[in-house]
Design a protein around this motif. Structure first.
Motif, PDB file in Angstrom:
ATOM      1  N   ASP A  93      -4.156   3.633  -5.191  1.00  0.00           N
ATOM      2  CA  ASP A  93      -3.623   2.348  -4.748  1.00  0.00           C
ATOM      3  C   ASP A  93      -3.526   2.337  -3.222  1.00  0.00           C
ATOM      4  O   ASP A  93      -2.795   3.121  -2.627  1.00  0.00           O
ATOM      5  N   ALA A  95      -2.192   0.104  -1.369  1.00  0.00           N
ATOM      6  CA  ALA A  95      -0.973  -0.534  -0.864  1.00  0.00           C
ATOM      7  C   ALA A  95       0.113   0.480  -0.531  1.00  0.00           C
ATOM      8  O   ALA A  95       1.096   0.143   0.117  1.00  0.00           O
ATOM      9  N   LYS A 115       0.548  -2.701   4.704  1.00  0.00           N
ATOM     10  CA  LYS A 115      -0.066  -4.031   4.727  1.00  0.00           C
ATOM     11  C   LYS A 115      -1.276  -4.010   5.640  1.00  0.00           C
ATOM     12  O   LYS A 115      -1.547  -3.019   6.311  1.00  0.00           O
ATOM     13  N   ASN A 122      -5.829  -7.038   4.605  1.00  0.00           N
ATOM     14  CA  ASN A 122      -4.773  -7.384   3.650  1.00  0.00           C
ATOM     15  C   ASN A 122      -5.296  -7.402   2.221  1.00  0.00           C
ATOM     16  O   ASN A 122      -4.593  -6.999   1.286  1.00  0.00           O
ATOM     17  N   LEU A 123      -6.512  -7.872   2.033  1.00  0.00           N
ATOM     18  CA  LEU A 123      -7.114  -7.848   0.694  1.00  0.00           C
ATOM     19  C   LEU A 123      -7.322  -6.409   0.234  1.00  0.00           C
ATOM     20  O   LEU A 123      -7.099  -6.080  -0.938  1.00  0.00           O
ATOM     21  N   TYR A 124      -7.739  -5.544   1.162  1.00  0.00           N
ATOM     22  CA  TYR A 124      -7.950  -4.129   0.854  1.00  0.00           C
ATOM     23  C   TYR A 124      -6.621  -3.462   0.480  1.00  0.00           C
ATOM     24  O   TYR A 124      -6.555  -2.651  -0.452  1.00  0.00           O
ATOM     25  N   ARG A 125      -5.542  -3.836   1.183  1.00  0.00           N
ATOM     26  CA  ARG A 125      -4.225  -3.247   0.962  1.00  0.00           C
ATOM     27  C   ARG A 125      -3.385  -4.044  -0.032  1.00  0.00           C
ATOM     28  O   ARG A 125      -2.224  -3.695  -0.282  1.00  0.00           O
ATOM     29  N   ASN A 126      -3.957  -5.113  -0.578  1.00  0.00           N
ATOM     30  CA  ASN A 126      -3.257  -5.980  -1.535  1.00  0.00           C
ATOM     31  C   ASN A 126      -1.933  -6.496  -0.961  1.00  0.00           C
ATOM     32  O   ASN A 126      -0.935  -6.607  -1.663  1.00  0.00           O
ATOM     33  N   ASN A 131       0.470  -1.566  -7.167  1.00  0.00           N
ATOM     34  CA  ASN A 131       0.275  -1.541  -8.613  1.00  0.00           C
ATOM     35  C   ASN A 131       0.970  -0.291  -9.168  1.00  0.00           C
ATOM     36  O   ASN A 131       1.459   0.549  -8.400  1.00  0.00           O
ATOM     37  N   THR A 158       7.337  -4.339   1.831  1.00  0.00           N
ATOM     38  CA  THR A 158       6.553  -5.014   0.797  1.00  0.00           C
ATOM     39  C   THR A 158       7.254  -6.286   0.331  1.00  0.00           C
ATOM     40  O   THR A 158       8.483  -6.317   0.251  1.00  0.00           O
ATOM     41  N   TYR A 162       3.231  -5.628  -7.207  1.00  0.00           N
ATOM     42  CA  TYR A 162       2.215  -6.610  -7.582  1.00  0.00           C
ATOM     43  C   TYR A 162       2.476  -7.144  -8.991  1.00  0.00           C
ATOM     44  O   TYR A 162       2.611  -6.360  -9.947  1.00  0.00           O
TER      45      TYR A 162
END
Length: 316
Positions: A93, A95, A115, A122-126, A131, A158, A162
């Motif tokens: 993960d 994130a 982040k 940000n998409l890579y790190r969600n 999760n 955070t 998620y």
């Protein structure tokens, strides 16, 4: 760079200062007095704006995309960092960052939300939302740290864990619950720092510590102000009212005894000076570890239990 509405006058003055310095180099002019006047004006604005920030401004600063994240702190205060990947069950993960390194010659285990600085990152790190595999990766590090008597340091930032379908299918709530259980029983010192936005169980899952510090302009709560507003008023527009009621600021939480120390930020916020805030965070970590590592393991665990038990019972 994203500018908050109340930051714009500050950056305009800084831009003027940079232009004057450039002009001085190009034309050989003496602009020292003009720069001093602008610096004075900038400091006056900073002091006025940040001396007594309203809660809505604190929330904006806590979520500022240029705020330093876990890897920024690792770069500045952790020596010989070795990242550890994967939960040995499903995935790695992104994130949550974990690994081992040295802070002031003390070996430490690092766990922290990460982040992104831009949309792609940000998409890579969600967006820093972990999760179940992120929390299970954290569990691996905790177990190794306890086995080899290595203190644990966590960086919390955070919006929350998620909430996707896949995360629920893979046992999000169970992963968080196990993290809490392991942090309560880990026989090694644990130091936690809320560096930006501490949201719900996703934050608490790596925030059960013997010492908990919180950056001056960060926030920490059981739910986001917008989420609370949506539930209570069925309208997110009451988020500031919700934030005030939940007492999410460092000052409120220190007074309630939820955190042990407020870590001073550079004037203007942590995003304006990574080096200074990293120094302040490092001082808190080193001071906390010096105190905690003197305690016998049995005493360490009993004090941790008493600390959190007191916190839960005082609000019942």
């Amino acid at each position: 760079m994203l500018l908050l509405d109340f930051e714009k006058p500050i950056y305009e003055i800084e831009e003027q200062i940079e232009n004057l310095k450039k002009m001085a180099l190009e034309r050989g002019l003496d602009v020292k007095s003009e720069i001093e006047q602008l610096e004075k004006k900038k400091n006056e604005i900073l002091k006025k704006e940040f001396e007594n920030l309203s809660i809505d401004k604190i929330i904006k600063i806590a979520r500022h995309p240029n705020r330093p994240y876990t890897l920024d702190y690792i770069e500045r205060i952790v020596d010989d960092f070795t990242e550890v990947h994967g939960d040995r069950h499903f995935a790695d993960d992104k994130a949550i960052v974990t690994g081992f390194g040295y802070i002031d010659n003390k070996k430490v285990a690092i766990i922290g939300h990460q982040k992104g600085k831009n949309t792609k990152d940000n998409l890579y790190r969600n967006f820093g939302m972990a999760n179940p595999e992120g929390y299970r990766k954290s569990q691996r590090i905790m177990q190794l740290a306890e086995k080899f008597n290595i203190p644990i340091v966590t960086f919390v930032d955070t919006p929350g864990a998620y909430p996707g379908i896949g995360a629920e299918e893979r046992g999000q709530s169970e992963a968080i619950a196990v993290n809490l259980f392991k942090m309560f029983k880990a026989a090694t010192p644990i130091v936690c720092i809320i560096t930006g936005e501490g949201g719900s169980g996703g934050a608490l899952a790596i925030a059960v510590g013997d010492k908990v510090g919180m950056l001056e302009f960060s926030i920490y709560g059981v739910i986001s102000p917008e989420g609370c507003s949506s539930i209570l008023w069925r309208d997110a527009s009451h988020s500031i009212e919700a934030a005030k009621a939940m007492k999410v600021t460092a000052k409120d939480l220190y007074e309630l005894g939820v955190i042990d120390e407020i870590i001073k930020e550079p004037i203007g916020g942590a995003h304006r000076d990574y080096d200074e805030i990293s120094k302040n965070v490092k001082n808190f970590i080193v001071k906390s570890l010096d105190e905690l590592q003197k305690l016998p393991k049995k005493k360490l665990l009993s004090k941790r239990w008493e600390k959190w038990r007191k916190m839960t019972t005082q609000f019942l």
